[in-house]
Design a protein around this motif. Sequence first.
Motif, PDB file in Angstrom:
ATOM      1  N   LEU A   1     -15.284 -43.401  36.584  1.00 47.86           N
ATOM      2  CA  LEU A   1     -14.323 -43.926  37.554  1.00 47.86           C
ATOM      3  C   LEU A   1     -14.290 -43.101  38.834  1.00 47.86           C
ATOM      4  O   LEU A   1     -13.843 -43.585  39.875  1.00 47.86           O
ATOM      5  N   ALA A   2     -14.782 -41.861  38.765  1.00 45.68           N
ATOM      6  CA  ALA A   2     -14.822 -41.021  39.964  1.00 45.68           C
ATOM      7  C   ALA A   2     -15.700 -41.638  41.044  1.00 45.68           C
ATOM      8  O   ALA A   2     -15.574 -41.295  42.226  1.00 45.68           O
ATOM      9  N   ALA A   3     -16.583 -42.577  40.663  1.00 45.39           N
ATOM     10  CA  ALA A   3     -17.445 -43.247  41.641  1.00 45.39           C
ATOM     11  C   ALA A   3     -16.628 -44.041  42.652  1.00 45.39           C
ATOM     12  O   ALA A   3     -17.103 -44.348  43.745  1.00 45.39           O
ATOM     13  N   PHE A   4     -15.387 -44.390  42.308  1.00 42.88           N
ATOM     14  CA  PHE A   4     -14.510 -45.067  43.258  1.00 42.88           C
ATOM     15  C   PHE A   4     -14.215 -44.183  44.467  1.00 42.88           C
ATOM     16  O   PHE A   4     -13.985 -44.671  45.570  1.00 42.88           O
ATOM     17  N   PHE A   5     -14.211 -42.881  44.252  1.00 47.20           N
ATOM     18  CA  PHE A   5     -13.750 -41.957  45.275  1.00 47.20           C
ATOM     19  C   PHE A   5     -14.875 -41.182  45.948  1.00 47.20           C
ATOM     20  O   PHE A   5     -14.729 -40.754  47.093  1.00 47.20           O
ATOM     21  N   VAL A   6     -15.995 -40.981  45.242  1.00 47.24           N
ATOM     22  CA  VAL A   6     -17.096 -40.207  45.830  1.00 47.24           C
ATOM     23  C   VAL A   6     -18.325 -41.067  46.104  1.00 47.24           C
ATOM     24  O   VAL A   6     -19.321 -40.584  46.632  1.00 47.24           O
ATOM     25  N   GLU A   7     -18.255 -42.361  45.742  1.00 50.10           N
ATOM     26  CA  GLU A   7     -19.322 -43.337  45.974  1.00 50.10           C
ATOM     27  C   GLU A   7     -20.573 -43.037  45.145  1.00 50.10           C
ATOM     28  O   GLU A   7     -21.078 -43.909  44.459  1.00 50.10           O
ATOM     29  N   ASN A   8     -21.102 -41.828  45.214  1.00 52.89           N
ATOM     30  CA  ASN A   8     -22.269 -41.470  44.410  1.00 52.89           C
ATOM     31  C   ASN A   8     -21.910 -40.248  43.563  1.00 52.89           C
ATOM     32  O   ASN A   8     -21.824 -39.136  44.071  1.00 52.89           O
ATOM     33  N   ASN A   9     -21.691 -40.494  42.285  1.00 54.69           N
ATOM     34  CA  ASN A   9     -21.275 -39.398  41.400  1.00 54.69           C
ATOM     35  C   ASN A   9     -22.381 -38.993  40.430  1.00 54.69           C
ATOM     36  O   ASN A   9     -22.108 -38.512  39.333  1.00 54.69           O
ATOM     37  N   GLU A  10     -23.627 -39.208  40.819  1.00 56.96           N
ATOM     38  CA  GLU A  10     -24.766 -38.877  39.963  1.00 56.96           C
ATOM     39  C   GLU A  10     -24.755 -37.388  39.593  1.00 56.96           C
ATOM     40  O   GLU A  10     -24.955 -37.019  38.433  1.00 56.96           O
ATOM     41  N   GLY A  11     -24.534 -36.540  40.590  1.00 59.33           N
ATOM     42  CA  GLY A  11     -24.495 -35.109  40.326  1.00 59.33           C
ATOM     43  C   GLY A  11     -23.363 -34.741  39.383  1.00 59.33           C
ATOM     44  O   GLY A  11     -23.519 -33.890  38.498  1.00 59.33           O
ATOM     45  N   MET A  12     -22.220 -35.385  39.560  1.00 57.94           N
ATOM     46  CA  MET A  12     -21.071 -35.125  38.698  1.00 57.94           C
ATOM     47  C   MET A  12     -21.379 -35.519  37.254  1.00 57.94           C
ATOM     48  O   MET A  12     -21.007 -34.810  36.317  1.00 57.94           O
ATOM     49  N   MET A  13     -22.071 -36.630  37.069  1.00 59.56           N
ATOM     50  CA  MET A  13     -22.393 -37.088  35.717  1.00 59.56           C
ATOM     51  C   MET A  13     -23.374 -36.140  35.040  1.00 59.56           C
ATOM     52  O   MET A  13     -23.257 -35.860  33.842  1.00 59.56           O
ATOM     53  N   ARG A  14     -24.341 -35.641  35.797  1.00 64.82           N
ATOM     54  CA  ARG A  14     -25.292 -34.695  35.220  1.00 64.82           C
ATOM     55  C   ARG A  14     -24.606 -33.392  34.851  1.00 64.82           C
ATOM     56  O   ARG A  14     -24.873 -32.816  33.790  1.00 64.82           O
ATOM     57  N   MET A  15     -23.727 -32.922  35.732  1.00 63.11           N
ATOM     58  CA  MET A  15     -23.001 -31.695  35.455  1.00 63.11           C
ATOM     59  C   MET A  15     -22.103 -31.873  34.237  1.00 63.11           C
ATOM     60  O   MET A  15     -22.000 -30.968  33.392  1.00 63.11           O
ATOM     61  N   LYS A  16     -21.472 -33.025  34.127  1.00 67.25           N
ATOM     62  CA  LYS A  16     -20.589 -33.300  32.991  1.00 67.25           C
ATOM     63  C   LYS A  16     -21.344 -33.217  31.687  1.00 67.25           C
ATOM     64  O   LYS A  16     -20.854 -32.632  30.708  1.00 67.25           O
TER      65      LYS A  16
END
Length: 264
Positions: A165-180
């Motif tokens: 859902l963070a993609a709503f706010f950062v548009e591209n959360n690919e890095g966040m998903m990998r870090m997660k």
Amino acid sequence: MNSAFFDFMRIRFLTMLAYRVNYYSGILIYTLNIGVYYFTWQAIYGSSGELGGFTAAQMTTYVAVSWMARAFYFNNLDREIAADIRDGSIAIQFIRPINYVMVKMMQGLGEGIFRFLLLMIPGMLIAILLFPVELPTAPSAWIGFLVMLFFSFLINSQINVITGLAAFFVENNEGMMRMKRVVVDLFSGLIIPISLYPGWMSSVMKVLPFQAITYLPGSVFTGRVEGTGIWSVLGIQVFWFVILLIPMMLIWRQARKRLFVQGG
């Protein structure tokens, strides 16, 4: 409404079943992972009788059950949600009389059941044949582990939904998903049991939700937590499940207010 959620779970299970051949390789990969960690830990232990509260036999069992448990609770809900947001298809979900987040959780559960039956159980049987895995003898350990395994799925899925859902706010959360993914595998105790980390770091990790995904169920299965202690660690899982509902619902509510479609 309840039957609708069940249908989403059933459809995801049948979809996974149609491509079940792909998961045969998954059994091999997970078994190889267990093998690598087994021989690594054997070399680390050497003549040592115990490390971090684990005997060599308990460590072998912990590694095997932790990796096979991951086969059940793992899913890509974060990537699915992020993809729905990027291509705008999530807009359709707003006009449907059903909660999108609940739909994704049920789809994840359908996938989890498939993984439990066709990946985790066969993989665990192979691991038992190849490595000296010690199975619990107490019924309470089996029951406690299976209940905790379900909460492992819920907590991991909640973290995935929040990340997606963070993609709503950062548009591209690919890095966040990998870090997660790295953080979950590392801080949950999948790669290294939490009790083997330095004291200060172990203390920090014990106040985070990640231990509830792998370390606590693994501790019950290996017999490091027994009797009434099982209720205590299960309570930690329930606590984090309830706590994570709050940011998940708040983010979803805020996301509904600022929906926009990239390129549209």
